[in-house]
Scaffold this active site. Structure first.
Site, mmCIF file in Angstrom:
data_model
loop_
_atom_site.group_PDB
_atom_site.id
_atom_site.type_symbol
_atom_site.label_atom_id
_atom_site.label_comp_id
_atom_site.label_asym_id
_atom_site.label_seq_id
_atom_site.Cartn_x
_atom_site.Cartn_y
_atom_site.Cartn_z
ATOM 1 N N LYS A 34 -32.261 91.277 19.206
ATOM 2 C CA LYS A 34 -33.334 90.335 19.539
ATOM 3 C C LYS A 34 -33.763 90.452 21.000
ATOM 4 O O LYS A 34 -34.902 90.185 21.336
ATOM 5 C CB LYS A 34 -32.869 88.907 19.290
ATOM 6 C CG LYS A 34 -32.263 88.659 17.957
ATOM 7 C CD LYS A 34 -33.264 88.733 16.857
ATOM 8 C CE LYS A 34 -32.588 88.542 15.520
ATOM 9 N NZ LYS A 34 -33.511 88.385 14.422
HETATM 10 C C1 LIG Z 1 -27.288 91.201 14.074
HETATM 11 C C2 LIG Z 1 -28.440 91.073 13.157
HETATM 12 N N1 LIG Z 1 -28.638 92.020 12.242
HETATM 13 C C3 LIG Z 1 -29.660 91.956 11.370
HETATM 14 C C4 LIG Z 1 -30.529 90.889 11.380
HETATM 15 C C5 LIG Z 1 -31.669 90.871 10.408
HETATM 16 O O1 LIG Z 1 -32.883 91.170 11.059
HETATM 17 P P1 LIG Z 1 -34.244 90.650 10.468
HETATM 18 O O2 LIG Z 1 -34.147 89.169 10.378
HETATM 19 O O3 LIG Z 1 -35.294 91.079 11.429
HETATM 20 O O4 LIG Z 1 -34.395 91.276 9.137
HETATM 21 C C6 LIG Z 1 -30.358 89.853 12.314
HETATM 22 C C7 LIG Z 1 -31.244 88.693 12.383
HETATM 23 O O5 LIG Z 1 -32.369 88.738 12.505
HETATM 24 C C8 LIG Z 1 -29.308 89.983 13.245
HETATM 25 O O6 LIG Z 1 -29.145 89.052 14.189
HETATM 26 N N1 LIG Z 2 -31.253 86.719 11.940
HETATM 27 C C1 LIG Z 2 -32.069 85.899 12.758
HETATM 28 C C2 LIG Z 2 -32.898 84.966 11.942
HETATM 29 C C3 LIG Z 2 -34.231 84.766 12.544
HETATM 30 O O1 LIG Z 2 -34.915 85.975 12.533
HETATM 31 P P1 LIG Z 2 -36.205 86.275 13.396
HETATM 32 O O2 LIG Z 2 -36.156 87.731 13.643
HETATM 33 O O3 LIG Z 2 -37.342 85.845 12.562
HETATM 34 O O4 LIG Z 2 -36.165 85.482 14.666
HETATM 35 C C4 LIG Z 2 -31.206 85.226 13.794
HETATM 36 O O5 LIG Z 2 -30.185 85.793 14.143
HETATM 37 O O6 LIG Z 2 -31.498 84.157 14.263
#
Ligand SMILES: Cc1ncc(COP(=O)(O)O)c(C=O)c1O
Ligand SMILES: N[C@@H](CCOP(=O)(O)O)C(=O)O
Length: 464
Positions: free
Chosen positions: A112
């Site tokens: 993120k």
């Molecule tokens: C460590 C980790 N892996 C995978 C994901 C999944 O990613 P996305 O929500 O963009 O599919 C998340 C949360 O978003 C995460 O924090």
């Molecule tokens: N897995 C995410 C959930 C939110 O996903 P986002 O990419 O839409 O912000 C988290 O770790 O918070």
């Protein structure tokens, strides 16, 4: 660049307005009115650039003239300057044709940060220019929250309220959010799941007077700027492995579908990405959809990969819009039925189109531990549970002969218990987080109730 809503009822906007709005007022998600594309020669010209330079070149077409390329490049340089690896997102080879793209070298140790560090600077720039303030509301299953708080803490023009599902994140994840002693930050533990938190955020946006009064904005990947800032690392990896003259597949552990949607966008911009593998834990709605066109939401179940404990993947709506030939009315109707009936009726032709590119894979906790152990034994690589799911998915489904890149989305130290169970090694937190367990936590537990959450957001925004 102009943006339109996937549901067709919101006025088109420019990038700045989309950044501040987060969610379109018709409940849809903003998408570019036309996709920027690079020719093979243009992609070749980007090979070997430092990450910050590459990121600016790829993101700028999504912004357009409202921000000069030079200003954006200064921002990307600042955003990635503090990362713990000089390559920002290094590629580590873990098998003959398999690579881990490490996206966790930012301040909060998860992918993120790759987008959020830039978003904080973009918010500053736009809010200062417009002399405005915003209240950011966000939902997190563990990682978005701390990355957003880190990017927005102590900003004078931003208040931020993060909702997390009570007791359903790892201790490290929760503490990273709740121990930040910044006046503009508020954490709420919601008695519910991540899907409940995300629904509450969307409900606040749908409450038009509240949205206007609070000047709400979003940092989840419902905000297009988040997705845009996640595209460059796919290009970075693909170019390093020979694109555009060689095809590259990606395997992405997936929850809200924002990360893998950015990979799809990199392909849409012209990179030769013939396969996108979507990894899931026991919350396997996306894997079920790709296997049999069954997009039925079930109860969210806790797992060892809590950030993926999601059933309603918000960004799927952006893909659906494309699969339906950008038919906003059909997208809105499909989403309406999903909300009403808990099952998304995706037409067969659209599903077939999706399965030509995407493949799904689901792994339970036992399998996740086994994969962490296998990876460590066979290559010495220490993966967190989310990355391990991407790795197992790649092993099961990677097309023969192609390099496959696994998105390594979190540092193993964020999930020390699972990693220790699988390998006997307890990965230490980096020195700057070494006292995390001694820091004081600040958060409020609230029911899954819109009125209570809105009251808490209002109180936070009006605290002075
Ligand atoms: C460590 C980790 N892996 C995978 C994901 C999944 O990613 P996305 O929500 O963009 O599919 C998340 C949360 O978003 C995460 O924090
Ligand atoms: N897995 C995410 C959930 C939110 O996903 P986002 O990419 O839409 O912000 C988290 O770790 O918070």
């Amino acid at each position: 660049m102009r943006y339109i809503s996937t549901r067709g009822e919101a006025a088109p906007r420019d990038f700045e307005a989309v950044l501040l709005a987060g969610l379109a007022e018709d409940g849809g998600l903003f998408v570019p009115a036309a996709w920027p594309e690079f020719s093979a020669a243009e992609w070749r010209g980007l090979r070997g650039l430092p990450y910050a330079e590459l990121a600016a070149r790829i993101i700028h077409p999504f912004i357009g003239d409202s921000l000069s390329f030079e200003t954006l490049r200064t921002m990307t340089q600042r955003a990635y300057a503090g990362f713990g690896h000089p390559a920002v997102a290094p590629l580590v080879q873990t098998d003959t044709n398999t690579f881990a793209l490490e996206l966790f070298h930012g301040p909060t140790l998860a992918f993120k940060d790759m987008a959020m560090q830039l978003l904080g600077l973009l918010f500053d720039h736009v809010l200062e220019k417009r002399r405005e303030r915003v209240t950011i509301v966000g939902a997190t299953s563990g990682d978005t929250g701390s990355a957003a708080i880190e990017a927005c803490r102590d900003r004078t023009a931003i208040d931020i309220v993060i909702l997390h599902p009570e007791g359903r994140t790892s201790d490290v994840q929760r503490r990273q959010m709740t121990t930040v002693p910044a006046e503009n930050v508020r954490n709420i533990a919601v008695q519910g799941s991540f899907d409940d938190c995300q629904d509450l955020v969307k409900a606040m946006f749908a409450d038009v007077p509240f949205r206007a009064e609070m000047r709400l904005s979003a940092v989840n990947s419902i905000n297009w700027a988040r997705v845009a800032a996640q595209i460059p690392y796919y290009a970075y990896a693909a170019l390093a492995l020979g694109a555009p003259d060689r095809e590259v597949a990606f395997s992405v552990p997936t929850g809200n579908f924002g990360n893998v949607l950015a990979a799809w966008a990199a392909r849409r911009m012209g990179l030769p990405i013939p396969r996108l593998i979507v990894g899931a834990n026991r919350n396997d709605i996306l894997a079920r959809f790709l296997a049999s066109n069954d997009m039925t939401a079930r109860e969210v179940e806790p797992s060892l990969s809590p950030s993926m404990d999601i059933q309603v993947s918000s960004n799927f709506e952006r893909l659906l819009f494309e699969l339906l030939g950008r038919d906003a009315r059909a997208t809105a109707e499909t989403m309406r039925r999903f909300r009403a009936e808990g099952r998304m009726p995706v037409p067969d032709a659209a599903w077939q189109q999706a399965t030509a590119l995407f493949q799904g894979f689901a792994l339970d906790d036992q399998g996740t531990l086994a994969e962490i152990g296998r990876l460590h034994r066979q290559s010495g690589y220490l993966a967190d549970p989310h990355t391990a799911i991407g790795s197992a998915a790649a092993k099961a489904l990677a097309p023969a002969g192609l390099p496959v890149v696994v998105a390594a989305t979190a540092h193993p130290a964020k999930f020390p218990d699972a990693v220790e169970r699988a390998t006997g090694i307890r990965p230490p937190l980096p020195p700057r987080l070494a006292d995390l367990y001694e820091r004081e936590e600040r958060f409020t537990v609230l029911p899954n109730d819109l009125g209570s959450i809105e009251a808490a957001v209002r109180a936070h925004a009006r605290r002075n």
